[in-house]
Design an enzyme around this catalytic site. Structure first.
Site, PDB file in Angstrom:
ATOM      1  N   ASP A  94       0.847  -1.195   0.000  1.00  0.00           N
ATOM      2  CA  ASP A  94       0.000   0.000   0.000  1.00  0.00           C
ATOM      3  C   ASP A  94       0.881   1.244   0.000  1.00  0.00           C
ATOM      4  OD1 ASP A  94      -1.157   0.148   3.480  1.00  0.00           O
ATOM      5  OD2 ASP A  94       0.794  -0.259   2.658  1.00  0.00           O
ATOM      6  N   PRO A  95       0.304   2.426  -0.261  1.00  0.00           N
ATOM      7  CA  PRO A  95       1.129   3.623  -0.450  1.00  0.00           C
ATOM      8  C   PRO A  95       1.860   4.045   0.829  1.00  0.00           C
ATOM      9  CG  PRO A  95      -1.109   3.957  -1.306  1.00  0.00           C
ATOM     10  CD  PRO A  95      -1.128   2.694  -0.499  1.00  0.00           C
TER      11      PRO A  95
END
Length: 237
Positions: free
Chosen positions: A77-78
């Site tokens: 995920d970011p």
């Protein structure tokens, strides 16, 4: 697929490159996407800060159209810190300190191919050459790692992988760490090359299994074997 006016209206609001939008239409009109859209709307209503900025959420797909994809590097995920995430897995905005995982990626690239270690971490040049830098989850709340998991993004990115798996051939999938490798179980190894190694995060990489994995040279070797232009991994200064 014959679309109703309501469905066409819904699709028109998705800021996604056309080849991806066409191929992902069934998913974009699915309950998963409705639920995800509602979740993100609620987060904004609650004045939560979400990364990356909304215009960059689909950056990976918008910079690398479906028929341009040569390589997929799958992230989780970011980044959840200010000004880090730019919609490309492992990549950060220029002017931001290199995260430890990206430092290790650059170290391995240097050892593998002799590419000078970049001072910046913006991987847009890779994306423009056909490297799909895809996170499994495309948004995150500021300061809250993994906060947007299990809201529908995983199903969306599974659909992206399925489209590549079915519609394309001779793509290299680079899967670092157990999370990416589980997600990559759906890939047809007879049509595509799957390269696996430990995750580049310091905790995992220092245990062994990442340094020396030579994924960059193996990727280019496979592409050349199939008559595909290799990737120039060197980033601009």
């Amino acid at each position: 697929m014959q679309l109703t006016e309501q469905q066409q209206d819904k699709l028109s609001k998705v800021q996604l490159e056309e080849s991806w939008k066409r191929s992902l239409t069934p998913f974009l009109l699915s309950p998963y996407m409705d639920s995800l859209r509602d979740f993100l709307f609620q987060q904004k209503q609650a004045q939560k800060t979400i990364y990356p900025p909304s215009k960059q959420i689909f950056n990976a797909l918008n910079i690398t159209p479906l028929d341009h994809v040569k390589v997929v590097i799958l992230g989780q995920d970011p980044y959840h810190g200010p000004n880090q995430a730019n919609g490309l897995s492992f990549s950060v905005q220029r002017g931001v300190a290199l995260p430890p995982s990206l430092r290790n990626i650059f170290h391995e690239l240097h050892t593998d191919l002799g590419v000078p270690v970049s001072r910046h971490g913006d991987l847009t040049k890779w994306a423009e050459q056909g490297v799909l830098l895809l996170n499994s989850v495309l948004t995150v709340e500021a300061g809250q790692p993994t906060s947007h998991q299990k809201q529908g993004w995983e199903e969306f990115t599974d659909a992206v992988i399925d489209v590549l798996n079915e519609q394309r051939e001779h793509i290299v999938f680079i899967l670092w760490g157990a999370y990416a490798q589980r997600k990559g179980q759906r890939i047809n190894r007879e049509k595509h090359l799957v390269l696996t190694a430990a995750h580049p995060s310091p905790l995992a990489a220092n245990r062994g299994g990442f340094f020396g994995c030579k994924v960059f040279s193996k990727t280019n070797q496979y592409l050349k074997q199939h008559g595909i232009e290799p990737i120039d991994w060197q980033l601009d200064a």
